[in-house]
Design a protein around this motif. Structure first.
Motif, PDB file in Angstrom:
ATOM      1  N   GLU A  27       0.619   5.413  -0.425  1.00  0.00           N
ATOM      2  CA  GLU A  27      -0.224   6.605  -0.504  1.00  0.00           C
ATOM      3  C   GLU A  27       0.469   7.621  -1.416  1.00  0.00           C
ATOM      4  O   GLU A  27       1.455   8.240  -1.025  1.00  0.00           O
ATOM      5  N   TYR A  70       6.330  10.882   1.929  1.00  0.00           N
ATOM      6  CA  TYR A  70       6.791   9.911   2.912  1.00  0.00           C
ATOM      7  C   TYR A  70       7.876  10.528   3.791  1.00  0.00           C
ATOM      8  O   TYR A  70       8.793  11.188   3.301  1.00  0.00           O
ATOM      9  N   ALA A  87       0.851  -1.195   0.000  1.00  0.00           N
ATOM     10  CA  ALA A  87       0.000   0.000   0.000  1.00  0.00           C
ATOM     11  C   ALA A  87       0.888   1.246   0.000  1.00  0.00           C
ATOM     12  O   ALA A  87       1.697   1.437   0.909  1.00  0.00           O
ATOM     13  N   ARG A  94      -0.543  10.497  -2.589  1.00  0.00           N
ATOM     14  CA  ARG A  94      -0.812  11.913  -2.372  1.00  0.00           C
ATOM     15  C   ARG A  94      -0.112  12.476  -1.131  1.00  0.00           C
ATOM     16  O   ARG A  94      -0.278  13.638  -0.796  1.00  0.00           O
ATOM     17  N   THR A  95       0.656  11.621  -0.447  1.00  0.00           N
ATOM     18  CA  THR A  95       1.292  12.043   0.796  1.00  0.00           C
ATOM     19  C   THR A  95       2.798  11.842   0.702  1.00  0.00           C
ATOM     20  O   THR A  95       3.261  10.788   0.251  1.00  0.00           O
TER      21      THR A  95
END
Length: 614
Positions: free
Chosen positions: A299, A304, A297, A301-302
């Motif tokens: 993300e 790290y 998984a 749009r975020t």
């Protein structure tokens, strides 16, 4: 599955680059790779790379190569030239993934392809405003002209920048574009890449504009991606893991980082050390494997955040079993750099006038790459008349001083045979300690034949006085006092004592038989060391022929007069034949009294080995 073409920017280790290219292209019939190999690299390495990939119809080399450097526009243009190869060769691709020669996949490539299929419209590139930058100049990166590289010419860079800020109007950003910033590494759709190529062809002056900004590889593709991509389709992260330490240096991944990187939400990681053979093999096997039933998984749009500080805080403190030869070196990466290297090298250790004579005696011998005093304060000395060495420069001392170990590792990686290095006591004590203890080093200490107080005084005078500018003293006594004070100021007594102890141990450890010394070295270092052992007599003749006047030539005038009084004595010098790092029993004794009842195995290893050889 997504059709992926990989662009590989590489500058060293042709075999690892070829292995990476084959790994990235052999897992899928639609996968291709385009390699830009830095023109700064040794020609033999490029020939090696061509030979390794010549049998593949899926690996392409950029022919019009560039000399690349940190923060230079060449890093942008090298990628653009690679994209033009994709267009010219009409490669069937949907995605372009930009990686370096030090990158490795950390998840199955099949899973990477599936992930891209699941995000068909997303462009994986950071494209933020100037708040992306943590420190340093921001909008002034493009508002002023930047013709000088900050790392190689810091004074020119700063002076030119300050002059513009004071007298020159700010530039406007090219019309129709909005400045965006982010990491150099990305994965873009081929459609977007074609738009970028078309834009360059249509607007050559705007492309030229980016050649005069600071660190264009963190701005050009980011700005163009923002120009041609809806905001919702821009990811706020890339797919390659990397991290910089507190000094701004990239973290180098070694074998013991295996468990750390396998759980990261990325598909690639850099920099994986060329010495991390176990890790590279593990990651290659992972890359060839099938996609897992449950994909990772991520993300998109975020951004790290890597918990670097937390990981450092969790590392338990440790106490060394023995004290260090020169000084405490907590946090040094010298053990990692030297411990993972398999390259032998020669260390000429002593006053610079004598080590230079020894180096000159070896300079024309095939199989040896004879450099200079690479740790000389204020300058990286690559030898007489040599201002650069395969992309490294004599004015790199600010870069070198940030991380001595990594810089020395770069030098070794660019030497194709056996390097010969000059080292003067006091150049950099932590580096001296590491190098003199390194089992890959063939150390040749140049010492006076007569071990007495007079020659000890001459030894240290030669070490600190070369090129020194001091006012003349009124009397011979004042001259002697000036010399002693200067020696103490530049090489404190504790340091000199430790060097003298090392040299005493070296005199004890040095072999009497040249044949036995030569045999022991070939046993430890292989046939690559023959050019040294077969020509060691050249060093003896060179340092024996050096007159007192020649030795004292670079010293202050009144120092020369003091040293010249020895001319009637005819001081003699010799290069000690060490076939292993010299042992310092006194230091081991201190360690034993302060710590656990452990006697370092090095003592027994060297004693037993010398007994066997003799």
């Amino acid at each position: 599955m997504a059709k992926i073409t990989f662009i590989i920017l590489a500058h060293e280790n042709a075999d690892h680059v070829a292995d990476l290219a084959h790994l990235l292209t052999e897992w899928d019939p639609h996968a291709n790779a385009v390699i830009h190999y830095d023109l700064n690299s040794p020609p033999r390495q490029f020939e090696r790379l061509k030979a390794r990939v010549s049998g593949s119809k899926k690996i392409f080399l950029v022919k019009d190569r560039l000399k690349c450097g940190w923060g230079n526009f060449s890093l942008v243009d090298a990628v653009v030239r690679s994209l033009r190869v994709i267009r010219r060769e009409k490669l069937d691709c949907e995605r372009v993934m930009l990686v370096s020669g030090a990158c490795m996949p950390i998840r199955p490539l099949a899973e990477f392809s599936q992930f891209l299929d699941a995000h068909p419209k997303t462009e994986f590139i950071e494209a933020f405003d100037s708040n992306w930058m943590v420190g340093g100049i921001r909008d002034d990166r493009y508002r002023y002209w930047h013709f000088f590289n900050f790392q190689t010419h810091p004074r020119l860079f700063s002076a030119h920048f300050q002059l513009q800020r004071r007298f020159w109007p700010k530039r406007r950003f090219p019309s129709g574009l909005e400045p965006r910033f982010g990491s150099q590494w990305w994965c873009l759709s081929w459609k977007l890449c074609e738009k970028i190529l078309d834009y360059i062809q249509k607007h050559p002056l705007k492309y030229f504009f980016f050649s005069t900004v600071w660190i264009p590889d963190e701005m050009f593709f980011q700005t163009l991606a923002f120009r041609f991509t809806p905001t919702d389709d821009l990811a706020r992260r890339n797919l390659t893991f990397f991290h910089f330490n507190q000094k701004g240096k990239p973290i180098v991944l070694m074998d013991d980082h295996s468990s750390l990187i396998k759980g990261l939400p990325f598909f690639f990681a850099r920099k994986v050390s060329s010495a991390a053979k176990k890790l590279r093999a593990e990651l290659a096997d992972i890359a060839k494997g099938p996609a897992p039933d449950k994909p990772i998984a991520i993300e998109v749009r975020t951004r790290y955040r890597f918990p670097y500080e937390e990981l450092l805080a969790a590392v338990p403190s440790s106490r060394p079993l023995t004290t260090r030869l020169f000084q405490k070196r907590d946090g040094s990466i010298w053990p990692d750099i030297l411990g993972k290297s398999t390259k032998s090298y020669v260390l000429l250790y002593g006053p610079p006038q004598l080590t230079r004579a020894a180096a000159d005696a070896l300079r024309d011998i095939a199989g040896l790459t004879v450099l200079g005093r690479v740790f000389q304060p204020g300058k990286v000395d690559f030898g007489p008349g040599r201002t650069s060495f395969h992309g490294l420069h004599t004015d790199d001392h600010a870069i070198r001083d940030l991380d001595m170990a990594s810089y020395f590792g770069r030098i070794l990686s660019r030497v194709e045979d056996v390097a010969v290095i000059e080292l003067c006591p006091g150049d950099d004590p932590p580096s001296e300690a590491a190098l003199l203890e390194d089992h890959n080093a063939v150390v040749l200490p140049v010492v006076p034949v007569e071990d007495n107080d007079t020659m000890e005084h001459v030894y240290w005078s030669l070490c600190v006085g070369e090129g020194l500018q001091v006012p003349p003293a009124p009397t011979p006594i004042a001259t002697h006092r000036s010399i002693e004070q200067t020696i103490e100021a530049r090489l404190p007594g504790e340091l000199r004592t430790r060097v003298e102890n090392y040299l005493k141990a070296a005199r004890i450890s040095a072999g009497d038989s040249e044949a036995q010394w030569s045999t022991a070295l070939r046993f430890r270092h292989g046939d690559a060391i023959r050019p040294l052992t077969g020509n060691i007599d050249r060093i003896d003749r060179a340092i024996s022929a050096l007159t007192v006047e020649e030795m004292a030539g670079g010293l202050p005038a009144d120092w020369r007069g003091s040293i010249m009084t020895l001319d009637s004595v005819k001081p003699r010098w010799k290069a000690l034949r060490l076939d292993a790092p010299a042992v310092l029993p006194s230091i081991f004794a201190i360690a034993a009294s302060e710590g656990p009842d452990i006697i370092p195995s090095t003592t027994f290893e060297i004693v037993n080995r010398r007994a066997t050889v003799k």
